[in-house]
Design an enzyme around this catalytic site. Sequence first.
Site, short mmCIF file in Angstrom:
data_model
loop_
_atom_site.label_atom_id
_atom_site.label_comp_id
_atom_site.label_asym_id
_atom_site.label_seq_id
_atom_site.Cartn_x
_atom_site.Cartn_y
_atom_site.Cartn_z
CB ALA A 34 -50.54 37.80 -81.77
NE ARG A 76 -41.56 43.07 -83.47
CZ ARG A 76 -41.81 44.09 -84.28
NH1 ARG A 76 -43.01 44.64 -84.30
NH2 ARG A 76 -40.88 44.57 -85.07
CB CYS A 77 -47.94 38.61 -78.50
SG CYS A 77 -48.63 37.71 -77.09
CB SER A 78 -43.79 34.22 -79.41
OG SER A 78 -43.38 34.41 -78.06
CB VAL A 128 -47.65 34.08 -82.88
CG1 VAL A 128 -47.24 33.38 -84.18
CG2 VAL A 128 -47.74 35.58 -83.13
#
Length: 297
Positions: free
Chosen positions: A79, A83-85, A88
């Site tokens: 993730a 950059r899929c916070s 994450v």
Amino acid sequence: ARGPSTFIPLGEIPQEGGESSLHHLLGAFVSAGRVDHVAMVMGLHPQYLSSFWKTQYLLLRMDGPLPYHKRHYIAIMAAARHRCSYLVGLHMGEFLQVGGNPAWLQGLHCAPQKLRNLNEINKLLAHRPWLITKEHIEALLKPGEDSWSLAELVQALVLLTHYHSLASFVFGCGIKPEEDQDVESNCWAPSPHSDSSPASDDTMGGSGGTDAMQELEVLMERMKLLQENQLEEDGVTQEEMATRFELEKTESLLVPSSDILDPSLQSNIRCFLEDPEFGYKDFTRRGEQAPPTFRAQ
């Protein structure tokens, strides 16, 4: 402003009490401990939600060669590449719940070398999968203290690709952070080069619009040059010019300069990235030698 998705009105999202998707949402709740926003949005398509959660349950909670905490850490690594916070943050919590070492969450540099060895194939799978060769697999399977077994590697690669894909779903549906997630640190743009996230206007302090205008100006300059070149060339049809325009537009959108990083990229994502500048690059550019690709037709 309310609900799990930026794009879908709350009234259209199936609720836990709804008859049509109650069974599937309860199944999701049992397997995940709660009905998260992904499940709520995916509940618009109950059959798909059912298949998705069966797959996710098998990957994360059923018997397999990888211990549970490492599965969640691999999900974090995957993730983070996009950059899929949201994902994450979600799996940082899951990682701790199944007994993961909190020190690992300080960054990839704190994880065991065996997991760090996945970094290269993770970034290739995320951005340029056509560059993967058998040597990448051989390097991971090579006997040694930090080597992977074939069964472990297969599960790890499936987890990586699963979460690369799920990151696209999260961004495409505008999934918002859970109430117990830290909104300030978890709601960020999907890519260091993209203004397509619904959160990007807020998180970049309004700079997203400026960047878009700059990109538009560059694109217009390139279009102008194409038109000037057309006047100098004989026999260029309107169709060919349209094709060239589309190529320029696509490359302008998909192949931005790789040396510019989004300053808003938070430390909770950056710490899981090595070589953060590495991203998608079009492999069919005219005039360049394209890498060999495997075709099955």
